[in-house]
Design a protein around this motif. Sequence first.
Motif, mmCIF file in Angstrom:
data_model
loop_
_atom_site.group_PDB
_atom_site.id
_atom_site.type_symbol
_atom_site.label_atom_id
_atom_site.label_comp_id
_atom_site.label_asym_id
_atom_site.label_seq_id
_atom_site.Cartn_x
_atom_site.Cartn_y
_atom_site.Cartn_z
ATOM 1 N N GLN A 225 0.851 -1.196 0.000
ATOM 2 C CA GLN A 225 0.000 0.000 0.000
ATOM 3 C C GLN A 225 0.888 1.248 0.000
ATOM 4 O OE1 GLN A 225 -3.038 0.696 -0.438
ATOM 5 N NE2 GLN A 225 -4.207 -1.170 -0.064
ATOM 6 N N TYR B 51 -6.538 -1.193 7.377
ATOM 7 C CA TYR B 51 -6.455 -2.547 7.939
ATOM 8 C C TYR B 51 -7.162 -2.610 9.303
ATOM 9 C CZ TYR B 51 -2.850 -3.286 4.331
ATOM 10 O OH TYR B 51 -2.174 -3.388 3.135
ATOM 11 N N GLY C 210 -1.235 -10.259 -1.435
ATOM 12 C CA GLY C 210 -0.012 -9.454 -1.568
ATOM 13 C C GLY C 210 1.093 -10.003 -0.684
ATOM 14 N N THR D 184 -0.114 -8.759 4.458
ATOM 15 C CA THR D 184 -0.362 -7.790 5.534
ATOM 16 C C THR D 184 -1.662 -8.104 6.297
ATOM 17 O OG1 THR D 184 -1.170 -6.435 3.725
ATOM 18 C CG2 THR D 184 0.900 -5.774 4.714
ATOM 19 N N ILE E 142 -4.120 -16.356 -0.496
ATOM 20 C CA ILE E 142 -3.831 -16.700 -1.892
ATOM 21 C C ILE E 142 -3.430 -15.432 -2.628
ATOM 22 C CG2 ILE E 142 -4.728 -17.675 -4.056
ATOM 23 C CD1 ILE E 142 -6.711 -19.292 -2.477
ATOM 24 N N LEU F 295 -1.380 -14.106 -6.470
ATOM 25 C CA LEU F 295 -0.920 -14.501 -7.798
ATOM 26 C C LEU F 295 0.601 -14.399 -7.976
ATOM 27 C CD1 LEU F 295 -2.212 -15.345 -10.527
ATOM 28 C CD2 LEU F 295 -2.272 -12.942 -11.150
HETATM 29 N N1 SAH Z 1 -4.063 -7.414 0.386
HETATM 30 C C1 SAH Z 1 -2.784 -6.924 -0.048
HETATM 31 C C2 SAH Z 1 -2.674 -6.723 -1.566
HETATM 32 C C3 SAH Z 1 -3.834 -6.100 -2.272
HETATM 33 S S1 SAH Z 1 -3.503 -5.605 -3.928
HETATM 34 C C4 SAH Z 1 -2.413 -5.664 0.677
HETATM 35 O O1 SAH Z 1 -3.240 -5.015 1.304
HETATM 36 O O2 SAH Z 1 -1.236 -5.313 0.660
HETATM 37 C C5 SAH Z 1 -4.155 -6.916 -4.877
HETATM 38 C C6 SAH Z 1 -3.254 -8.110 -4.983
HETATM 39 O O3 SAH Z 1 -3.937 -9.087 -5.777
HETATM 40 C C7 SAH Z 1 -1.916 -7.872 -5.677
HETATM 41 O O4 SAH Z 1 -0.892 -8.315 -4.832
HETATM 42 C C8 SAH Z 1 -1.985 -8.730 -6.955
HETATM 43 O O5 SAH Z 1 -0.745 -9.293 -7.293
HETATM 44 C C9 SAH Z 1 -2.978 -9.801 -6.563
HETATM 45 N N2 SAH Z 1 -3.745 -10.463 -7.649
HETATM 46 C C10 SAH Z 1 -4.180 -9.941 -8.815
HETATM 47 N N3 SAH Z 1 -4.929 -10.835 -9.491
HETATM 48 C C11 SAH Z 1 -4.982 -11.964 -8.749
HETATM 49 C C12 SAH Z 1 -5.599 -13.241 -8.923
HETATM 50 N N4 SAH Z 1 -6.315 -13.506 -9.991
HETATM 51 N N5 SAH Z 1 -5.444 -14.149 -7.947
HETATM 52 C C13 SAH Z 1 -4.701 -13.874 -6.839
HETATM 53 N N6 SAH Z 1 -4.099 -12.692 -6.634
HETATM 54 C C14 SAH Z 1 -4.228 -11.737 -7.569
#
Ligand code: SAH
Length: 451
Positions: free
Chosen positions: A286, A296, A317, A320, A335, A337
């Motif tokens: 973030q 959060y 991500g 966090t 989970i 990506l």
């Molecule tokens: N919850 C975390 C990240 C949120 S941003 C935080 O607050 O820091 C969204 C995240 O989704 C990114 O890290 C991106 O890489 C991931 N993402 C995008 N498409 C996705 C998919 N199809 N499956 C799993 N993760 C995915």
Amino acid sequence: MKRKDIIELTIEGMEFGGRSYAISEDRKVELKGGITGQRISARVKKARKNKAEASILGVIEKSPLETALTCPHFGDCGGCMYLSLPYEEQARLKEEMVYRLFEEAGISGFEAFPIQLSPSAYAYRNKMEYTFGDNEKNGPTMLGMHKKGRSFDIVTVDECMIVSEDFNRILSATLEYFKSLGIPHYNKKAHEGYLRFFIIRRGENTGELMVNLVTSSQLDPDLSGYVDMLLSLNLESNIVSILNTIDDNLADAVKCEELRVLHGRDHIFEEVLGLRFKISPFSFFQTNTKGAEKLYSIAREFAGESKGRTIFDLYSGTGTIGQILSKEATKVIGIELVGEAVDAANENTRLNGISNCTFIAGDVGEKVRELEEKPDIIVIDPPRMGATQKAIADIITFGARDIVYISCNPKTLIDNLLQLQEAGYKIEKVMPVDMFPHTPHCETVCLLTPK
Ligand code: SAH
């Protein structure tokens, strides 16, 4: 009114996503950018019977709402659209725009909380990705943001108000240094030159800085003088990582083909709500740390009692949210990506001495159905395009007692909410959270429970 006409308009209202509209000849004229009350000149792009589209050429008269101090780059830089509005006014407008989307979609009956403000309205960003380029053909090298509405011209932004003074100092010193040596910027049309992008990241709560110079491999200058120059700067934070990313990719985006560590480490640390997170050069984090702590905390409050619960942290991500919720929970499964982020998430749990969180690499749309645990709480925090229909359908089958949806795009949030509602979930609470002052973006946190 016909295509290509140049007309004068007064902006009547704003819509989510940095859009606005005016009324002319009984038609709604849709515009990109714009602030309610501005008198503008615009070029007509499309003119239909009851609707038209135009692009803003310039502001003839400011809006009476525009009373805030702006930076010298405002209007030129494509970065902050609403800087001229007092911060509380921006937030009020965002709240209105978000809730209007709910209304238009026919979603009602939930507890609508007022928008939460960013803890700092200025100097809030912990990351900036600048571009090297120029403003005119063969003009002097610039380092900063793309000019408003342009994909080639760059504006040097050394007095930016949304970053800390350190960022501006490092940016100016970097530009001066390479200009004095006559080292050329990369021309993205000709694919010639050396200096491409420049990324600064900062741990707000740790005071650690990462500087990442992204270059082509067309030159190979000795960068030790640059490193010495950076380390001699008088800064509030500490530079603990100086990197050189080699990127010969033809696309106009940072792609790491090789990472050279010029000084210190290849990562920095950040602290969020008492937990430590390792941030690698290209992992998502973030961009407003204090805002993220607020976001959060709200998500944690919406999720409610976590004691004895199994929690899914989807789109996790660097892990966090899952780790923040893990304290009393029985188990957290995330989970994500991007493999690099998953590795960082698992490493972060070790750093924080957390043993009940597991982060898995994969697409939520494929992986979530394979999970055998039965979650009590599911947290979803997808990217701007939202979750796919398939992913939402899979999430529904778990029948979780609570779903906390954190969204950075209320438009795709609403599509996903309609599907969840259809399947028997009730939207209990909605709270917009402003993490990106002066830009059109806004986060929204929702709580859903089965009917
Ligand atoms: N919850 C975390 C990240 C949120 S941003 C935080 O607050 O820091 C969204 C995240 O989704 C990114 O890290 C991106 O890489 C991931 N993402 C995008 N498409 C996705 C998919 N199809 N499956 C799993 N993760 C995915």
